[in-house]
Motif scaffolding. Structure first.
Motif, PDB file in Angstrom:
ATOM      1  N   THR B 304       0.837  -1.188   0.000  1.00  0.00           N
ATOM      2  CA  THR B 304       0.000   0.000   0.000  1.00  0.00           C
ATOM      3  C   THR B 304       0.876   1.244   0.000  1.00  0.00           C
ATOM      4  O   THR B 304       1.739   1.386   0.859  1.00  0.00           O
ATOM      5  CB  THR B 304      -0.893   0.041   1.257  1.00  0.00           C
ATOM      6  N   ARG B 424     -18.468  -0.308   1.308  1.00  0.00           N
ATOM      7  CA  ARG B 424     -18.141  -1.714   1.055  1.00  0.00           C
ATOM      8  C   ARG B 424     -18.603  -2.132  -0.338  1.00  0.00           C
ATOM      9  O   ARG B 424     -17.914  -2.895  -1.032  1.00  0.00           O
ATOM     10  CB  ARG B 424     -18.797  -2.605   2.116  1.00  0.00           C
ATOM     11  N   ILE B 427     -16.150  -1.072  -2.740  1.00  0.00           N
ATOM     12  CA  ILE B 427     -14.989  -1.963  -2.743  1.00  0.00           C
ATOM     13  C   ILE B 427     -15.299  -3.223  -3.556  1.00  0.00           C
ATOM     14  O   ILE B 427     -14.506  -3.655  -4.396  1.00  0.00           O
ATOM     15  CB  ILE B 427     -14.609  -2.342  -1.289  1.00  0.00           C
ATOM     16  N   CYS B 440      -7.555   3.985  -3.967  1.00  0.00           N
ATOM     17  CA  CYS B 440      -8.538   4.330  -2.945  1.00  0.00           C
ATOM     18  C   CYS B 440      -8.442   5.831  -2.716  1.00  0.00           C
ATOM     19  O   CYS B 440      -7.475   6.304  -2.134  1.00  0.00           O
ATOM     20  CB  CYS B 440      -8.255   3.587  -1.643  1.00  0.00           C
ATOM     21  N   LEU B 459      -9.919  -3.736   3.903  1.00  0.00           N
ATOM     22  CA  LEU B 459      -8.968  -3.532   2.805  1.00  0.00           C
ATOM     23  C   LEU B 459      -7.661  -4.280   3.086  1.00  0.00           C
ATOM     24  O   LEU B 459      -7.073  -4.894   2.190  1.00  0.00           O
ATOM     25  CB  LEU B 459      -8.694  -2.040   2.595  1.00  0.00           C
ATOM     26  N   GLN B 463      -6.102  -7.352   0.896  1.00  0.00           N
ATOM     27  CA  GLN B 463      -4.744  -7.277   0.350  1.00  0.00           C
ATOM     28  C   GLN B 463      -3.953  -8.544   0.692  1.00  0.00           C
ATOM     29  O   GLN B 463      -3.292  -9.122  -0.162  1.00  0.00           O
ATOM     30  CB  GLN B 463      -4.027  -6.053   0.922  1.00  0.00           C
ATOM     31  N   TYR B 470      -2.454  -1.239  -3.370  1.00  0.00           N
ATOM     32  CA  TYR B 470      -3.308  -0.058  -3.202  1.00  0.00           C
ATOM     33  C   TYR B 470      -2.500   1.209  -3.373  1.00  0.00           C
ATOM     34  O   TYR B 470      -1.374   1.306  -2.910  1.00  0.00           O
ATOM     35  CB  TYR B 470      -3.906  -0.007  -1.799  1.00  0.00           C
TER      36      TYR B 470
END
Lengths: 329, 548
Positions: B304, B424, B427, B440, B459, B463, B470
């Motif tokens: 990330t 959500r 997502i 994001c 998240l 991952q 991300y």
């Protein structure tokens, strides 16, 4: 301010282009009308030779394109052409020249503008005030009554409203004259008095739209945070609406006003007939009847120009009502 | 003991939804002494704002007071006539709203709105009020106090407007001001000066205040006492220091605990590995306005990267370049080592599939007319070509992945979901394409802390399970601390610092990173005071402008 000037010039240019396109549409549409002036005027004696001769005299035998550009050129130089009907009449009597379309239309148009202005002077303030009050006293008896009254007046046919007004204001209570036969050189006061009844009729017709848009545009804003802020600053309901909501609600209101003013210039034939008011609407209908094409075309173009000009003005005014455009960063 | 300034007893409020009235506040007591600042905290939907407005005897449309009393300085606001209340509002009780940009009337100059209160209430003449306005602007450290009032609201920045609104609330020197999340919409660096200004002016005029916020660290700086609300009930009330050090209720403790979520550090990126997405020397502009200048950074598989910076720093513009919505003027975007076409229209379906996006406002990013099932099914069908039963099965498994029961949520509309649930769904929609890389964009900034934490945990799990990368755009450094592996700091369209998270949070920093880091409010009630001393109080204005 350069920003605003650009917008105004842009809109003006668009307006002119629209007008050009409309002129083409008008020209084609009018020429699609069945029957022609020559056949109509000759009646029983319409031999092919006679028809051809008249058509040649009037230039009707030339191609559509040639005639369009001839007409357009005339328009641009201020020459609206010569009325077929008047021309014929004059030549038969041995007189020269003939009456130009401009001469025929000018006084009628002036009368129409006079009626429209008087109506606007009465209707716009009433509609906006009623709209503001209806928004202020929303969902009360006053609000409902105003809505019912304006909506029923717009829902009834114009001639019906006209006769009702004649009944109450000139037959039962002879306050106003029921005939509006105004003429050149009439004193302003008398002219105004004679115009009042048709103007009131039209007021009843156009008020509802403007009033309801004013009401809706204001109420639409009442949930905004800045309105809540004004209320939380302890401002009176009237001040909240007039000072805080109205300036932000102007754009839609201006547009509806313009639409209704355009209607007053172009669509009042019925009211003119009822009150025998010598406006442009009646001239237009008469000219269509006898296929007096130059007059019909000129009227159409004037109507179109009025529509475009008013909408253009509304567009520019509502753009100017946006402080972001008036005061760029 | 003297009579309190504001006394609320057993206050109950109800809100209308459809045809029924549902309770919003269930009998709350509140007492406020003169000059005291009370912090009111809770998640959204706790009824903080409703209670704040009710303290002014005001309710929004669709809300009514059903029981209780609100007594301001001996006047029962619920029994007082509209005219009496109007006489108090703005004059003795004032309000500062969350979004100054929305709460200033766009049609009038700022100073005209400022003087309206004093003039209409007959407190001052227009000339006196204008002079006073300038003095207040000076006190609140607004730049060019003589002239700034003569601008229109859209010509002034958000932080300045917020201070102008505080000045407006002060115009009649009220006894009580309700601050309703006044800094929530601001950047951290801007927030500090607004907080400092508000705190000073409230203290100088000995004004009592109710300070509403969902940010615990902020309330710790501002309030003498804190009251915690949950779903219309009071959880507990205590002095700020007591509340922070020893909360008695479970709920309060859980609020405090949110800040402890932090992912374990990952091993550093293997040198020489090919990044999933590589932004290389990207310049971009909107029209003729340049926005990005030579931006470069890499994002690796399963990691990330947090991109941080104030609004206007170009964070979201980078995202638009990567997705191809805004083709860069110069430079390129590489995916798995290959250069991608700059314009998304020229990318293959597979290239499009690999880069997905989750938006800040799930509210506006979901089509309100489509059911949850349809929203998720679209990318499933478009990218993977699944139809019928296979499509349905895939949508169901996606819903399970985001921890929503498929049978319950499949046919719901977005309007029937809470904020966290909507996010959500956002997502799941991104996951539906089975991408390698997800952008994001401020996905948690519109959410409450507890809900936001749930999203961050989700998240993080995704991952770990799917090996996603991300790019996490945020201005919230607590979020960065929680979820990032690498950090990229941006300012004015340039990358000012980039590196692994551990390094970023360890000095020495780039001065701008330092400013950002030190501007994040901490739970310590003395934090703001100490920080201002450190920076030198006179220096606040400079800090705001970000002069390095």
């Amino acid at each position: 301010m350069g920003n605003v000037l650009t917008i105004v010039l842009q809109r003006l240019a668009f307006g002119l282009i629209t007008l050009l396109i409309v002129s083409m549409v008008i020209f084609i549409a009018v020429n699609l009308l069945p029957g022609d002036f020559a056949e109509l005027i000759l009646g029983q004696g319409a031999t092919p030779e006679a028809v051809a001769s008249i058509r040649h005299d009037l230039g009707l035998d030339q191609s559509l394109v040639t005639r369009y550009f001839g007409w357009l050129g005339g328009m641009l130089t201020g020459n609206l052409g010569t009325s077929f009907a008047q021309l014929n009449f004059q030549t038969n009597l041995g007189g020269g020249g003939g009456v130009t379309v401009a001469e025929q239309i000018a006084p009628r148009f002036a009368n129409t503008m006079f009626l429209a202005s008087v109506t606007a002077m009465i209707a716009v303030p009433i509609a906006v005030t009623l709209g503001i009050l209806a928004a202020l006293y929303r969902n009360t008896v006053f609000d409902r009554a105003t809505n019912i009254l304006t909506l029923s007046s717009i829902s009834s046919p114009e001639f019906f409203m006209a006769y009702i007004l004649i009944l109450f204001l000139s037959v039962l209570n002879p306050i106003l004259p029921s005939l509006s036969n105004i003429y050149d050189g009439m004193a302003f006061g008398e002219r105004l008095e004679k115009t009042l009844l048709p103007a009131l009729t039209l007021t009843l017709v156009v008020t509802a739209h403007m009033m309801r848009m004013t009401r809706a545009a204001i109420i639409n804003l009442l949930a905004s945070p800045y309105i809540e802020m004004a209320r939380l600053k302890g401002m009176s309901p009237m001040r909240v609406i007039v000072k805080h909501a109205l300036p932000n609600a102007l754009a839609p209101i201006i547009n509806v006003i313009a639409l209704n003013l355009a209607y007053l210039v172009t669509g009042v034939v019925v009211v003119e007939v009822v009150f025998v008011y010598p406006g442009i609407g009646q001239l237009f209908v008469d000219s269509v009847k006898i296929r007096d094409i130059p007059v019909v075309q000129a009227c159409c173009l004037i109507f179109a120009a009025a529509y475009i000009l008013l909408n253009l003005t509304a567009d520019i005014l509502s753009t100017l009502s946006n402080p972001r455009l008036r005061h760029p960063k | 003991m003297t009579e309190p300034l504001l006394k609320i007893r057993g206050l109950k409020l109800e809100g209308r939804s459809d045809e029924t009235w549902n309770p919003i506040i269930n009998g709350v007591d509140l007492t406020l002494a003169r000059g005291e600042v009370l912090g009111l905290i809770g998640e959204s939907g706790a009824g903080k704002s409703t209670l704040g407005l009710a303290a002014m005897g005001f309710t929004r449309d669709g809300v009514r007071i059903s029981e209780g009393s609100v007594v301001f300085d001996g006047i029962d606001l619920l029994k007082a006539s509209a005219a009496v209340k109007r006489g108090l509002l703005g004059k003795r009780i004032a309000y500062v709203a969350q979004s100054a940009a929305a709460s200033f009337n766009p049609a009038h100059r700022i100073i005209d709105q400022h003087v309206e209160g004093p003039v209409q209430h007959g407190v001052m003449s227009r000339a006196e009020s204008e002079a006073d306005c300038v003095a207040l602007y000076e006190k609140l450290r607004l730049p060019d106090p003589e002239n700034i009032g003569f601008r229109y609201p859209h010509q002034v920045s958000g932080g300045q407007l917020q201070r102008a609104m505080t000045a407006m609330a002060m115009a009649c020197r009220p006894d009580l001001i309700i601050f309703d999340e006044p800094t929530t919409a601001l950047d951290v660096t801007t927030q500090i000066e607004v907080l400092a200004s508000i705190r000073d002016i409230v203290k100088d005029f000995n004004t009592a205040a109710i300070y509403i916020t969902h940010d615990l660290a902020v309330v710790a700086q501002m309030a003498d006492r804190i009251k915690v609300l949950l779903k219309g009930d009071e959880v507990e009330t205590a002095d700020t220091r007591t509340m922070l050090s020893a909360p008695t209720q479970e709920y309060t403790k859980s609020l405090w605990a949110v800040r402890s979520f932090e992912r374990p550090l990952k091993a550093p990126v293997v040198a020489g590995s090919v990044p999933v997405v590589s932004v290389q020397n990207v310049d971009a502009s909107y029209g003729i306005v340049p926005v990005l200048h030579g931006v470069s950074f890499d994002m690796h598989a399963g990691r990330t990267v947090a991109v941080v910076g104030e609004s206007g720093s170009g964070k979201s513009t980078v995202a638009r370049c990567i997705t191809g919505l805004l083709p860069p003027k110069a430079g390129q975007i590489c995916f798995d080592g290959e250069v991608m076409p700059a314009d998304y229209r020229k990318r293959s379906k597979d290239q499009l599939r690999q880069v997905q996006m989750i938006y800040q406002k799930a509210d506006t990013a979901l089509n309100p007319r489509m059911s949850v099932g349809d929203i998720i099914a679209r990318p499933v069908q478009f990218y993977l070509g699944l139809t019928g039963k296979e499509k349905r099965a895939r949508v169901d498994s996606l819903l399970e992945q985001i921890e929503l029961e498929p049978s319950e949520y499949y046919s719901r509309l977005p309007s029937e979901l809470s904020g966290g649930q909507k996010q959500r769904i956002g997502i799941a929609r991104a996951l539906a394409a089975e991408p390698k890389f997800i952008i994001c964009d401020e996905v948690t900034s519109a959410l409450d802390q507890l809900v936001a934490e749930g999203i961050l945990r989700l998240l993080a799990n995704l991952q770990d399970n799917l090996g996603l990368s991300y790019m996490f755009i945020t201005h919230d450094l607590a979020t960065v601390r929680a979820i990032a592996d690498e950090v990229v700091v941006m300012k004015n369209g340039r990358v000012v610092e980039a590196g692994p998270k551990a390094e970023m949070f360890r000095p020495p920093h780039h001065p701008y990173t330092d400013l950002l880091l030190s501007s994040v409010p901490e739970m310590d009630p003395d934090w703001l005071t100490n920080l201002l001393q450190e920076r030198g109080v006179d220096n606040i204005g400079d800090a705001a402008v970000g002069k390095m």
